[in-house]
Enzyme design. Structure first.
Site, PDB file in Angstrom:
ATOM      1  N   ILE A  94       9.243  -9.262   5.222  1.00  0.00           N
ATOM      2  CA  ILE A  94      10.440  -8.957   6.000  1.00  0.00           C
ATOM      3  C   ILE A  94      10.169  -9.123   7.485  1.00  0.00           C
ATOM      4  O   ILE A  94      11.015  -9.619   8.235  1.00  0.00           O
ATOM      5  CB  ILE A  94      10.933  -7.536   5.674  1.00  0.00           C
ATOM      6  CG1 ILE A  94      11.392  -7.451   4.207  1.00  0.00           C
ATOM      7  CG2 ILE A  94      12.076  -7.134   6.595  1.00  0.00           C
ATOM      8  CD1 ILE A  94      11.727  -6.059   3.733  1.00  0.00           C
ATOM      9  N   TYR A 146       5.568   7.315  -1.592  1.00  0.00           N
ATOM     10  CA  TYR A 146       6.184   6.182  -0.895  1.00  0.00           C
ATOM     11  C   TYR A 146       7.658   6.462  -0.631  1.00  0.00           C
ATOM     12  O   TYR A 146       8.143   6.331   0.499  1.00  0.00           O
ATOM     13  CB  TYR A 146       6.018   4.904  -1.716  1.00  0.00           C
ATOM     14  CG  TYR A 146       6.660   3.694  -1.073  1.00  0.00           C
ATOM     15  CD1 TYR A 146       5.980   2.968  -0.107  1.00  0.00           C
ATOM     16  CD2 TYR A 146       7.951   3.294  -1.409  1.00  0.00           C
ATOM     17  CE1 TYR A 146       6.564   1.869   0.517  1.00  0.00           C
ATOM     18  CE2 TYR A 146       8.545   2.205  -0.798  1.00  0.00           C
ATOM     19  CZ  TYR A 146       7.851   1.491   0.161  1.00  0.00           C
ATOM     20  OH  TYR A 146       8.439   0.418   0.776  1.00  0.00           O
ATOM     21  N   ARG A 173      -2.344  -6.733  12.130  1.00  0.00           N
ATOM     22  CA  ARG A 173      -3.784  -6.468  12.211  1.00  0.00           C
ATOM     23  C   ARG A 173      -4.617  -7.734  12.297  1.00  0.00           C
ATOM     24  O   ARG A 173      -5.739  -7.707  12.777  1.00  0.00           O
ATOM     25  CB  ARG A 173      -4.226  -5.657  10.991  1.00  0.00           C
ATOM     26  CG  ARG A 173      -3.668  -4.251  10.941  1.00  0.00           C
ATOM     27  CD  ARG A 173      -4.098  -3.542   9.677  1.00  0.00           C
ATOM     28  NE  ARG A 173      -3.598  -4.217   8.482  1.00  0.00           N
ATOM     29  CZ  ARG A 173      -3.970  -3.919   7.240  1.00  0.00           C
ATOM     30  NH1 ARG A 173      -4.876  -2.970   7.034  1.00  0.00           N
ATOM     31  NH2 ARG A 173      -3.458  -4.568   6.219  1.00  0.00           N
ATOM     32  N   THR A 187       3.607 -10.739  10.370  1.00  0.00           N
ATOM     33  CA  THR A 187       3.037 -11.979   9.845  1.00  0.00           C
ATOM     34  C   THR A 187       3.410 -12.271   8.396  1.00  0.00           C
ATOM     35  O   THR A 187       3.051 -13.325   7.882  1.00  0.00           O
ATOM     36  CB  THR A 187       1.502 -11.954   9.958  1.00  0.00           C
ATOM     37  OG1 THR A 187       0.994 -10.773   9.331  1.00  0.00           O
ATOM     38  CG2 THR A 187       1.074 -11.984  11.420  1.00  0.00           C
ATOM     39  N   VAL A 214      11.781  -7.215  -2.626  1.00  0.00           N
ATOM     40  CA  VAL A 214      11.830  -8.439  -1.825  1.00  0.00           C
ATOM     41  C   VAL A 214      10.563  -9.237  -2.105  1.00  0.00           C
ATOM     42  O   VAL A 214       9.464  -8.661  -2.188  1.00  0.00           O
ATOM     43  CB  VAL A 214      11.923  -8.124  -0.313  1.00  0.00           C
ATOM     44  CG1 VAL A 214      12.088  -9.422   0.493  1.00  0.00           C
ATOM     45  CG2 VAL A 214      13.076  -7.169  -0.041  1.00  0.00           C
ATOM     46  N   ASP A 230      -3.688  -1.884  14.516  1.00  0.00           N
ATOM     47  CA  ASP A 230      -3.643  -1.227  13.212  1.00  0.00           C
ATOM     48  C   ASP A 230      -2.907   0.091  13.404  1.00  0.00           C
ATOM     49  O   ASP A 230      -3.408   1.013  14.060  1.00  0.00           O
ATOM     50  CB  ASP A 230      -5.064  -0.975  12.701  1.00  0.00           C
ATOM     51  CG  ASP A 230      -5.078  -0.357  11.304  1.00  0.00           C
ATOM     52  OD1 ASP A 230      -4.008   0.036  10.802  1.00  0.00           O
ATOM     53  OD2 ASP A 230      -6.173  -0.265  10.716  1.00  0.00           O
ATOM     54  N   LYS A 269       9.727   7.097   2.990  1.00  0.00           N
ATOM     55  CA  LYS A 269      10.878   6.295   3.395  1.00  0.00           C
ATOM     56  C   LYS A 269      12.132   7.155   3.547  1.00  0.00           C
ATOM     57  O   LYS A 269      13.011   6.844   4.365  1.00  0.00           O
ATOM     58  CB  LYS A 269      11.106   5.169   2.390  1.00  0.00           C
ATOM     59  CG  LYS A 269       9.994   4.115   2.379  1.00  0.00           C
ATOM     60  CD  LYS A 269       9.796   3.480   3.747  1.00  0.00           C
ATOM     61  CE  LYS A 269       8.808   2.325   3.719  1.00  0.00           C
ATOM     62  NZ  LYS A 269       8.634   1.701   5.057  1.00  0.00           N
TER      63      LYS A 269
END
Length: 257
Positions: free
Chosen positions: A13, A148, A33, A10, A181, A59, A152
């Protein structure tokens, strides 16, 4: 018509993937969600492009949510031809400043959900001899910068390894590694962005176009912009110890405020 399932569809990206794939004539399974936002997105894409758009509220920080999406990916009667594992988020703060529950929730979404959903999708795809998976990672995967980046980095390594194991099966896997982004990502994490230079920002729609091009070419890792390709190439030449210090300073300069 083929069907693509997109998690975190929603915004950002994920929404860009949905727009592009719908415009190309793919039916969609939209996963997020917020049921209301999903329904609005599905209606808009159906009305604009004439495609079918399913809504699946889940979720991915919860087992129930992962199981629901995995079940849809494993549906042999209504197969999914392309999976985009895009759902994710960032936590504001350095290591030990972020509550452990939040760290574990991130790993659940970025690692466990990606593993389980990729496995559900590729098992069905291998049976049919065709299909594709895009796992959205980040250029943060290539520098030593917190939980983080570590999560990744796992996505990149997992995707490359799985791609090798499935070579020749007709199933393609690719890790997508964008830089900054313009999405809701930083706002949701409470991160300031005013001090990030304009040249570092990427357009989500152009990013998706480049990613799909790289997937079609059979790449297993996509850094879809010349600026970030140059930065990551330069990063390989810097000793890891020095790189850790540089990225820590950069994170304080361009990261959470």
């Amino acid at each position: 018509m083929t069907t693509a399932l997109i998690t975190g569809s929603t915004a950002g990206i994920g929404a860009a993937f949905a727009r592009r794939l719908a415009a190309d004539g793919h039916n969609l399974v939209l996963v997020a969600r917020d049921t209301q936002r999903l329904r609005e997105q599905a209606t808009e894409l159906h009305d604009r492009h004439g495609i079918e758009a399913e809504v699946l509220t889940a979720d991915l920080a919860e087992d129930k949510g992962i199981e629901a999406v995995a079940a849809r990916l494993g549906d042999r009667k209504n197969p999914v031809d392309l999976l985009v594992n895009n759902a994710g988020f960032g936590n504001k703060g350095r290591y030990l400043e972020v509550p452990m529950a939040d760290e574990l929730r991130m790993l659940k979404v970025h690692c466990e959900a990606v593993l389980r959903l990729t496995s559900a999708a590729t098992e069905a795809m291998r049976e049919r001899g065709r299909g594709g998976v895009v796992n959205v990672a980040s250029v943060a995967a290539f520098v030593p910068r917190g939980t983080y980046g570590a999560s990744k980095a796992w996505v990149v390594q997992f995707t490359q390894g799985a791609a090798r194991d499935l070579a020749g099966s007709g199933v393609r896997l690719m890790a997508l590694c964008p830089g900054f982004v313009r999405t809701e990502f930083h706002q949701r994490a409470g991160m300031g962005t005013d001090n990030i230079p304009n040249w570092m920002w990427l357009d989500a729609d152009k990013l998706v176009a480049a990613a799909l091009h790289d997937l079609a070419r059979g790449k297993t890792v996509s850094i879809p912009d010349p600026r970030y390709k140059a930065l990551m190439g330069a990063a390989k030449l810097v000793p890891r110890g020095m790189l850790g210090g540089l990225t820590s300073k950069t994170g304080r300069k361009y990261g959470p405020q």
